[in-house]
Design a protein around this motif. Structure first.
Motif, PDB file in Angstrom:
ATOM      1  N   ALA A 290       0.822  -1.211   0.000  1.00 57.47           N
ATOM      2  CA  ALA A 290       0.000   0.000   0.000  1.00 57.47           C
ATOM      3  C   ALA A 290       0.852   1.255   0.000  1.00 57.47           C
ATOM      4  O   ALA A 290       0.520   2.251  -0.667  1.00 57.47           O
ATOM      5  CB  ALA A 290      -0.930  -0.003   1.218  1.00 57.47           C
ATOM      6  N   ARG A 291       1.982   1.227   0.707  1.00 56.11           N
ATOM      7  CA  ARG A 291       2.863   2.402   0.738  1.00 56.11           C
ATOM      8  C   ARG A 291       3.493   2.666  -0.627  1.00 56.11           C
ATOM      9  O   ARG A 291       3.602   3.816  -1.066  1.00 56.11           O
ATOM     10  CB  ARG A 291       3.957   2.178   1.789  1.00 56.11           C
ATOM     11  N   ARG A 292       3.893   1.607  -1.313  1.00 57.81           N
ATOM     12  CA  ARG A 292       4.560   1.780  -2.603  1.00 57.81           C
ATOM     13  C   ARG A 292       3.580   2.189  -3.696  1.00 57.81           C
ATOM     14  O   ARG A 292       3.952   2.903  -4.617  1.00 57.81           O
ATOM     15  CB  ARG A 292       5.260   0.477  -3.000  1.00 57.81           C
ATOM     16  N   ARG A 293       2.335   1.744  -3.602  1.00 49.74           N
ATOM     17  CA  ARG A 293       1.381   1.997  -4.685  1.00 49.74           C
ATOM     18  C   ARG A 293       0.510   3.224  -4.448  1.00 49.74           C
ATOM     19  O   ARG A 293       0.217   3.968  -5.394  1.00 49.74           O
ATOM     20  CB  ARG A 293       0.481   0.782  -4.892  1.00 49.74           C
ATOM     21  N   TYR A 294       0.082   3.409  -3.198  1.00 49.99           N
ATOM     22  CA  TYR A 294      -0.926   4.432  -2.951  1.00 49.99           C
ATOM     23  C   TYR A 294      -0.478   5.522  -1.987  1.00 49.99           C
ATOM     24  O   TYR A 294      -1.199   6.503  -1.819  1.00 49.99           O
ATOM     25  CB  TYR A 294      -2.201   3.787  -2.419  1.00 49.99           C
ATOM     26  N   LEU A 297      -0.886   7.635   3.412  1.00 49.90           N
ATOM     27  CA  LEU A 297      -2.218   7.640   4.018  1.00 49.90           C
ATOM     28  C   LEU A 297      -2.877   6.275   3.892  1.00 49.90           C
ATOM     29  O   LEU A 297      -3.437   5.741   4.870  1.00 49.90           O
ATOM     30  CB  LEU A 297      -3.074   8.719   3.357  1.00 49.90           C
ATOM     31  N   VAL A 298      -2.822   5.680   2.730  1.00 51.45           N
ATOM     32  CA  VAL A 298      -3.419   4.352   2.544  1.00 51.45           C
ATOM     33  C   VAL A 298      -2.652   3.307   3.350  1.00 51.45           C
ATOM     34  O   VAL A 298      -3.250   2.367   3.896  1.00 51.45           O
ATOM     35  CB  VAL A 298      -3.434   3.997   1.046  1.00 51.45           C
ATOM     36  N   ALA A 299      -1.322   3.457   3.452  1.00 52.59           N
ATOM     37  CA  ALA A 299      -0.545   2.517   4.255  1.00 52.59           C
ATOM     38  C   ALA A 299      -0.939   2.592   5.728  1.00 52.59           C
ATOM     39  O   ALA A 299      -1.036   1.559   6.409  1.00 52.59           O
ATOM     40  CB  ALA A 299       0.943   2.794   4.076  1.00 52.59           C
ATOM     41  N   THR A 300      -1.176   3.797   6.244  1.00 54.91           N
ATOM     42  CA  THR A 300      -1.615   3.933   7.638  1.00 54.91           C
ATOM     43  C   THR A 300      -2.993   3.320   7.841  1.00 54.91           C
ATOM     44  O   THR A 300      -3.246   2.643   8.853  1.00 54.91           O
ATOM     45  CB  THR A 300      -1.624   5.411   8.026  1.00 54.91           C
ATOM     46  N   ALA A 301      -3.890   3.540   6.886  1.00 55.80           N
ATOM     47  CA  ALA A 301      -5.212   2.908   6.974  1.00 55.80           C
ATOM     48  C   ALA A 301      -5.093   1.385   6.941  1.00 55.80           C
ATOM     49  O   ALA A 301      -5.811   0.679   7.661  1.00 55.80           O
ATOM     50  CB  ALA A 301      -6.099   3.401   5.830  1.00 55.80           C
ATOM     51  N   ALA A 302      -4.187   0.869   6.127  1.00 57.47           N
ATOM     52  CA  ALA A 302      -3.958  -0.569   6.092  1.00 57.47           C
ATOM     53  C   ALA A 302      -3.431  -1.078   7.429  1.00 57.47           C
ATOM     54  O   ALA A 302      -3.783  -2.184   7.864  1.00 57.47           O
ATOM     55  CB  ALA A 302      -2.991  -0.918   4.966  1.00 57.47           C
ATOM     56  N   LEU A 303      -2.592  -0.279   8.098  1.00 52.77           N
ATOM     57  CA  LEU A 303      -2.093  -0.680   9.419  1.00 52.77           C
ATOM     58  C   LEU A 303      -3.232  -0.801  10.417  1.00 52.77           C
ATOM     59  O   LEU A 303      -3.335  -1.798  11.157  1.00 52.77           O
ATOM     60  CB  LEU A 303      -1.060   0.338   9.904  1.00 52.77           C
ATOM     61  N   PHE A 304      -4.106   0.199  10.472  1.00 55.22           N
ATOM     62  CA  PHE A 304      -5.235   0.132  11.402  1.00 55.22           C
ATOM     63  C   PHE A 304      -6.163  -1.030  11.055  1.00 55.22           C
ATOM     64  O   PHE A 304      -6.726  -1.680  11.953  1.00 55.22           O
ATOM     65  CB  PHE A 304      -5.996   1.444  11.391  1.00 55.22           C
ATOM     66  N   LEU A 305      -6.322  -1.301   9.774  1.00 55.42           N
ATOM     67  CA  LEU A 305      -7.133  -2.443   9.380  1.00 55.42           C
ATOM     68  C   LEU A 305      -6.504  -3.752   9.862  1.00 55.42           C
ATOM     69  O   LEU A 305      -7.206  -4.661  10.330  1.00 55.42           O
ATOM     70  CB  LEU A 305      -7.287  -2.463   7.862  1.00 55.42           C
TER      71      LEU A 305
END
Length: 852
Positions: A290-294, A297-305
């Motif tokens: 997610a960090r490399r592609r988006y 912000l999306v990587a942080t959301a993925a972490l919480f998920l």
């Protein structure tokens, strides 16, 4: 058959007959050419594969692996223990327990001996499974008659619970420690008390509770004990039935809840170490992707998920499996390490890229053709003055800036360091003469009292764009006055273009300042975006320049796909029946729509001259003469870039240059062959010429051409240009004909008889008779077919007063030895008479120096 017979002989101990090699293998070993050891090519190394084998081990991947190891090792023991206990407590079952009954006895009843007298009978009448005495009730209920009756055959056991049996977490009972070998272990086991690290206990309100006095008095029937284990504890007396459970002294309620859950199958243990490690690996991979592609912000959301998935998965897993309690703090810590590593490493990579891009943009600032608003005022306004001086003749040019919200000018001048001291008019108010007419209207006019030099006229030109005054330009001197009197429209045209330039700069700076304030100031990222925008403007300007060129220009990329083509070139291609596609929105041709091979195929030259390999083989490219529709010369050259000590083709450029036909030459006139004056007989280093020829031949053929270490200074006498060309052609020919993996070997050294060049080749002379090689030596100008490059090389050597020798090597190749005259360079300084400067130093003198 042969094979079964041989197998039978081998079984009896008879040796098997030898196997002879195949005839093809014998022929390959017998007739393989034997190459001398100094000229053998070493086996290529696999260093590239070794270097890229672990290329996937990037810092962010290592951080994810480190996080998985932390989750597997679980270094946070105390926090993991508490978290498992809280998880077990949070999953408590609220259904009423059918296995346990909490019985409380008041201090008065305990002192009266009610528990000791009535408890065994109540257990017998109620057919209970037994009783577990919780301190301090065990001191009043476990001795005397109760102990004797409990020890009778068939009686329900009454067991004292040892305090060390309880497993506590955060002050609450969460399980039981392993039972120690002793007399109580069988009794506790009979009650179902076994080792359980954690238990999904019953909710405290789901465990039924009664008072011992109510049971003894018959207010509560003894059948309430049927099939249950009575957990006897001390409690308050005289309380309501619904408050009996809360009146019990701790840890009675916890023991009853844990025992009820244990009897209902709620035993739980730690999950295997690979479970949290695998989760961290998967979650880290998701965050990294997610960090490399988006982005972040999306990587942080993925972490919480992932954290939510871990908590939810822990609850679902703990409710269904026994070994299911994960070390949540350690798993979260490992996930945090992986996330931090991914974000920090990626941030460092982005920051390094931003810094590198900023450095490149700074280095490219000298080549910028647009982005005038990025220039500082100290550089912008003097350049405007120089531009005006080129467009309108004048002895002196002054430019003046009109700042925003002001009526007073600020003068700039490139020559006099500002220009303020040259102006005699002190008010500098654009609403007054000489900047405006008497009516206050800005207009071009001639003023004679504007400068400090009263006798110097000045042409005042207001710079007006779309009704707004951007500044003024002043053309000073008699030359400017005479030009203005002859061509008044010239000043008007110059003023219009300069005004548009100033307007562009002002609006761009205003927009940039507004964007900077909205973002809270400038940053390296903003500078990077601005640099990319300027680069895009420069590229668009380059495309416009290429399309608007008055001559035919063409650019092809490294793959030979034409990307830009000028209208004149496109017109010539259409006249040659070549389809030219329309330009895309970016003003570039799409890849693959038109190739350089199509352009070369449109010429009327021979196939050998128009092949793309001919363009690749020469740094100077090729030139082709075309006749229709008009006589012209098509020049195609490769664009080479230098990197890591080697050059590669980054693209191709072609120009269609029209030529005028020369006057026809009479039939009885034949031009004489004259040597080019640019290639005289001179001293040069033969080693440099040979090195260039070897490199060009290797690039043209794609095969290895070995160059032995050069010995000596190798100063030779000859025609350097001619020798370099024929030597390059000869090496290209022999490298193309040679056996795969066995290219020519070239060496240069100084010998007693001169400077020698030796070329050893395996395949050039293979199959040629000795007479053909001798013919090249005797008549190099008429060499046999296939040996023309060798003949031209020998002719060039003889023109340079050298000689060549050919020697066959046992029929598998030739050795060409070229010997040139040795030159003795001298460095001297000659002083001229009359005080004139001395001649240039480091002059190479050939032969004997003249008398002084």
């Amino acid at each position: 058959m042969i094979r079964p017979r041989c197998d039978a002989q081998a079984a009896r101990g008879v040796p098997r007959p030898p196997r002879w090699p195949r005839p093809s293998a014998i022929m390959a070993k017998t007739y393989r050419p034997r190459i001398p050891k100094p000229f053998r090519i070493p086996r290529p190394m696999a260093a590239q594969a070794e270097a890229t084998r672990f290329g996937w081990l990037t810092p962010d991947v290592l951080s994810i692996v480190a996080g998985a190891l932390i989750a597997a090792v679980a270094p946070l023991d105390r926090l993991d223990y508490v978290a498992r206990g809280l998880t077990a407590s949070a999953l408590a079952d609220a259904a009423p327990s059918a296995q346990v009954l909490l019985v409380t006895a008041s201090p008065e009843a305990l002192r009266e001996g009610l528990c000791e007298r009535s408890l065994p009978g109540l257990l017998e009448r109620g057919r209970a499974r037994g009783a577990l005495l919780i301190p301090p009730a065990d001191a009043f209920c476990g001795g005397g008659a109760a102990a004797s009756r409990a020890g009778a055959a068939g009686a329900a056991p009454i067991v004292r619970m040892p305090p060390e049996l309880l497993r506590l977490s955060a002050g609450d009972v969460v399980g039981f420690f392993p039972l120690a070998a002793g007399e109580r272990a069988p009794e506790l086991g009979a009650l179902g008390v076994s080792a359980a690290p954690w238990v999904l206990k019953k909710a405290p309100q789901s465990v039924p509770a009664v008072s011992l006095r109510d049971l003894a008095d018959g207010q509560v029937p003894a059948s309430a004990l049927e099939g249950r284990i009575a957990v006897v504890a001390a409690g308050a007396g005289g309380v309501a039935p619904q408050a009996v459970a809360t009146s019990a002294l701790p840890p009675a309620r916890g023991v009853a809840a844990v025992l009820g859950g244990l009897l209902d199958g709620g035993r739980r243990a730690s999950a295997p170490a690979w479970v949290p490690a695998l989760f961290v690996l998967l979650a880290g991979g998701l965050v990294r992707s997610a960090r490399r592609r988006y982005g972040s912000l999306v990587a942080t959301a993925a972490l919480f998920l992932c954290v939510f998935a871990l908590a939810a998965g822990q609850g679902v897993l703990a409710a269904r499996a026994e070994a299911s309690l994960i070390a949540l703090p350690s798993a979260l810590f490992g996930l945090a390490v992986a996330f931090t590593g991914v974000m920090i490493v990626r941030g460092l990579v982005v920051q390094r890229s931003v810094d590198r891009a900023a450095e490149l943009i700074q280095r490219a600032a000298l080549f910028r053709m647009q982005g005038v608003h990025t220039l500082p005022d100290e550089e912008f306004w003097p350049r405007v003055a120089r531009l005006a001086e080129q467009a309108h003749p004048a002895d002196l040019v002054l430019v003046a800036e009109l700042p925003a919200g002001s009526w007073h000018l600020r003068f700039w001048n490139d020559r006099q360091g500002g220009g303020e001291s040259l102006v005699a008019e002190l008010r500098r108010d654009v609403r007054r003469p000489p900047y405006s007419s008497e009516q206050g209207v800005p207009a071009i006019r001639l003023s004679r009292r504007f400068l400090a030099k009263q006798d110097m006229p000045a042409v005042v030109v207001p710079l007006i764009a779309f009704g707004e005054i951007e500044g003024y330009v002043f053309f000073c001197g008699p030359v400017a006055e005479s030009t203005f009197s002859r061509e008044p429209e010239r000043a008007e045209h110059v003023g219009r273009e300069l005004a548009l330039l100033l307007r562009r700069k002002r609006l761009a700076r205003t927009a940039q300042a507004g964007a900077g304030e909205a973002r809270g100031g400038g940053s390296p990222e903003d500078d990077l975006v601005e640099g990319a925008r300027v680069a895009l403007d420069d590229l668009q300007l380059f495309g416009s320049m290429l399309r608007s060129a008055p001559v035919g220009l063409l650019y092809a990329d490294a793959f030979g796909d034409v990307r830009f083509v000028a209208p004149e070139f496109a017109k010539w291609l259409r006249a040659r029946d070549v389809t030219v596609p329309a330009e895309s929105a970016s003003a570039a041709l799409p890849p693959g729509s038109l190739t350089l091979g199509d352009v070369l195929g449109a010429t009327s030259a021979s196939d050998a001259a128009v092949s793309l390999s001919s363009v690749m083989a020469s740094d100077d490219g090729i030139e082709l003469s075309v006749s229709a529709p008009e006589p012209a010369v098509l020049s195609v050259r490769p664009l080479r870039r230098e990197s890591d000590g080697s050059s590669w083709i980054a693209g191709y450029v072609a120009a269609l240059i029209p030529v005028q036909q020369a006057a026809p030459v009479s039939d009885n006139v034949r031009p004489l062959a004259v040597r080019d004056a640019a290639d005289p007989l001179c001293a040069f280093q033969l080693g440099d010429v040979v090195a260039d020829a070897v490199a060009s031949a290797a690039r043209a053929t794609g095969r290895a051409v070995r160059l032995e270490p050069i010995r000596g200074a190798t100063h030779a006498l000859g025609h350097r240009g001619e020798l370099g060309q024929v030597l390059e052609a000869f090496l290209t020919d022999v490298a193309g004909r040679g056996l795969p993996g066995h290219g020519p070997v070239v060496s240069v050294r100084e010998a007693p008889q001169g400077v020698q060049l030796s070329i050893l080749d395996v395949g050039f002379g293979l199959g040629l008779p000795e007479s053909a090689l001798q013919r090249v030596l005797t008549a190099p100008g008429s060499a046999p077919a296939g040996l023309e490059p060798l003949g031209r090389l020998i002719v060039a050597v003889e023109d340079s007063h050298g000689h060549a020798e050919l020697k066959t090597n046992d029929g598998w190749g030739i050795t060409l030895t070229v010997t040139l005259l040795r030159a003795h360079p001298r460095a001297f300084v000659s002083a001229n008479e009359g005080g004139k400067p001395a001649a240039q130093q480091n002059v190479i003198a050939i032969g004997r120096a003249g008398p002084k």
